[in-house]
Every structure is written in C-alpha cells, then in structure tokens.
Enzyme design. Sequence first.
Site, PDB file in Angstrom:
ATOM      1  N   GLU A 159       0.791  -1.229   0.000  1.00 60.22           N
ATOM      2  CA  GLU A 159       0.000   0.000   0.000  1.00 60.22           C
ATOM      3  C   GLU A 159       0.827   1.286   0.000  1.00 60.22           C
ATOM      4  OE1 GLU A 159      -4.088  -1.117   2.195  1.00 60.22           O
ATOM      5  OE2 GLU A 159      -2.363  -1.109   3.526  1.00 60.22           O
TER       6      GLU A 159
HETATM    7  C1  ACM Z   1      -2.256  -5.310   4.067  1.00 60.48           C
HETATM    8  O1  ACM Z   1      -3.344  -5.765   4.449  1.00 60.48           O
HETATM    9  N1  ACM Z   1      -2.117  -4.026   3.825  1.00 60.48           N
HETATM   10  C2  ACM Z   1      -1.111  -6.182   3.878  1.00 60.48           C
END
Ligand code: ACM
Length: 493
Positions: free
Chosen positions: A305
């Site tokens: 992310e």
């Molecule tokens: C995640 O759930 N951002 C690995």
Amino acid sequence: MVSLIPQPLDVRHAGGHVSLTGVTVRAHGLDEHAAARLEDLVTRLLEATLPAGAGKPDVGPPADLPVQLRVDPSAGPDGSTSDERYSLVVDADGATLSAPDAAGLLHAAQTLRQLVEPVPASGGGEPTARLPFVVVVDAPRYPWRGLSVDVARHFSGPEALRAVVDVLSAYKLNVLHLHLTDDQGWRIESPSRPELAKLSSDGDCSGGKGGHLSLADFRALQDYAAERFVRVVPEIDVPGHINAATHVYGDLRPDGVPTDAYTGIEVGFSRLTFDLPATEPFLRDVFTDLAHVTDGEHVHFGGDEVLTMEPDEYARFVELCERIIREAGKTPVAWQEAAKAPLRPGTIVQYWDTHKADLTYLADAARAGARVLLSPANKVYLDMKYTADFPLGQEWAGLVELRDSYDWEPEGVVEGLPPSSIEGVEGAVWTERIVTTDDLFTMLLPRLSAVAEVAWTTPERKDWEDFRRRVAVEAAAWRRDGRAFHPTPQVDW
Ligand code: ACM
C-alpha cells in the site's frame, strides 16, 4: 468419535479405551535439556485436559498413563519428507508418540491432548478421563502455517503474545508474524535507532498508552515460541506505513520536517523517499538490527500500500531491502506488491489483496523463483467482521464467517500460480478496531482453527460438516483456558 483439529492424514480406530487419571511422560532420543523441557510441556498440556476432580486414587495401583515420546526417523506417513511428521499409537499400555524431531513430537502431543475424552462421574465417584485406542499417522500439507498479528495499531504485550503462541501450537501452526511498525507506532527496540521506540510507541489508534517490545521481551518471546516450535517472523513495514519513523526523523522527509504522530486508521499516505541521504542508512540500521535479534530465517519488509510512489522508485526500495536483509543473513518476505518489482529467487511474497483481479505479476514472480504465502483477505483476515452487525473489526475485504475461513483451496486463489510455489498459508489480524486481548481472541477463535486445517490438512480430508462438530468440542479447551471466542451460529456449541 474422535475430534481432532487440524484433521490428520490418517486416523485408525482399534476399538477400546484406556482410562487415565494422570500421565507419566518420558522423552527418548533428545538431549537431556530438550527432553526435560518437552516432558514438562507435554505433561502440562495433558494434565490440563483432565477433569478437576481427577487425581491419584487413594487406594489401588497408580493410574498414571505412560506417554512415551520417541525420536524415530521412520515415523510419519510413508514418503513424507516433512520434518514435522509424526505417528501416535494409543493402546492398553499407554501412548507412544514418535517423530523424526521434537517438533513432530509436540504435534503428536497436541493430537493426544485432543483425544482425551472426559468421563462423567458415576456412582458417587470422581469424573475421570479416557483415551480411545487409535493409530494416527500425520504430516502437514504446507511448511509455513502462520498468523500475522498487528501490534502497531494497538499494542499486544508479551503476555497476550504468549497466549497467541499457545493457541498457534494447539493447532500445529508454526509461524507468528509480528507486524511491528506502522504509521501509528514503532513497537520494537531498534538499538541503532533508540529514538524510534522511545518517541513513537506511546500511543495507539484509540488513545491508549501503546507500548513496545524491548529486545529482552523479543528474546523471551522467541524462546517461548521456540519451545512450542513456533518461529517468530518480524516485520518492519517500508517504504509506506512509515509515519512512526518520519515522526522521529525529519531527515527522512524531503522538507526536513518531522511528521505529526498519527492515531487515525487511514492507510497509504506515508512514505520514504529513496534519494534522500538519510534513507539507506535508516533502512540498513533498522533491518540489520532486526535481523541480528531474529532467530528464524525470515525478516519481512512490508512493501504494501505505497499509494503515492512511482513504480521505479518502489522497485529500488524492494531491491535495497532484499539486499540488506540478505546481507544480514536472512530470507526476505514482503506483501504481494513487491512482486511487481524484480525479485531475487527465494524471496517470499505474501498474497493478501482479494480486491485485485489481475494477479499475473504474482504468478509470473512465482514462475521466476519467488515463493508465495497465501493470506487472502476475504478468507483469512481475521479482523474482518463475522457478520455486518458484529461489534468488532472492519469489513473492507468482506464479511468473513467461520465457513469462509474454512472452505477455500490454496491452489485456487491465484490464477496461474504454480502449486509448487506455495510456501504456506497465513491468517492475519489487523488491530485498527481491536483493542483488548479478549477482542483479539474473539476475532481469532474459532476462525484460526479453520485456517490451521486449510494449512495442514489435505483437501480430501477436509469436511465442513465434520469440522463444525469438531470445533464445538474444542470450545471446552477455550473455556477452560479463559480464552474469548465468538460462538458463531454456524456451529452447535
Ligand atoms: C495489508 O493488508 N495491507 C497487507
């Protein structure tokens, strides 16, 4: 009817039972220290299953059941090469557990623990217990069977983490992955950078006091886990999810100004910047420190992310983190996004994002030599709500009832993924909305036992209706141990 989770490869009933009021556990073929530790642990596991009133009879012969633990390279299923395989025989003379190694012996003991059946009191006597005559021959499907715990959003200290290790071991799970850092907190002492834990660990997502693991805490946790054959895989999440570090070091920011502390639950806004002079020394310090205190083979560098970075810069981070971790003698692990960058063979990538349809890059990385760990969020993210009105957790990946965690096939979740590239299965519990240890266990149980069966048991041996029955039996152990769990209506408790 015996009730084992995870379902073993082969269970044969010989007919008949042996009763027990106590056990005498003896280990053979291990060094003296290892034998004593294992005998002690197995004795405590088995004694805990005996009814409160059971004890040595006042008169008559001592009724301790002999439990023999034997190192035996020929134990386990024919042809299995797993170093966790085991065999178990219960007959009128007692229980004999055999395995090539101590890990398999403890797995066998966990099976034996689940075989103990309470026998209610009759005729004014005390309640007792008995074991059915059985032969079990067993080995895991996958070598990596884990749980990731986010201690960054809300901190779980050593006592809660030891309880998690106990439950992992109960279901033959062997990895505790600790998500040690995130925007909200830096939860591990980093000796080269003591400011990180000092300045970025005293808060959490709900105004609590936070906390962090000292190196002594981390050492003691690894030792506790190792006695139960659970490895700790620590994660420092970079180059995103990094506000806890940019809050301490302004030189990690292009403007030179430290960021504010963060207690919200948004993701994706924070980042490192590759070309700043402070960045590589920071990464070298924190990952080398972490590798030095980690007993196991793996160090996780996150990589998920990073929503505000171009692919080229991201790929440079992946290359550098892999290099630093390998230079420190460990094998890198990262979330699935890292597979968009070129990876060195043997790096493990962890699939999680079930909203992403095109996973060609992940299958391609696996074909090029990456290993793949499966954590599909809509199955094994155990912080997802069970139902829409469930008071704890989130639902961005969907609602995850017990059956969702149980009814899925690892080889089916990523199209085109070579089955031989699958290293294992790992559940995860993120803690944005999970505050107390009871909250944590309410989310873990019963779903973690389903994840364990997916990771251990061959698909032909899985059976949802039978699993429902077996889970209900396990609840007695959770109640006895004071563990919170969610009594989902999918099970007749
Ligand atoms: C995640 O759930 N951002 C690995």
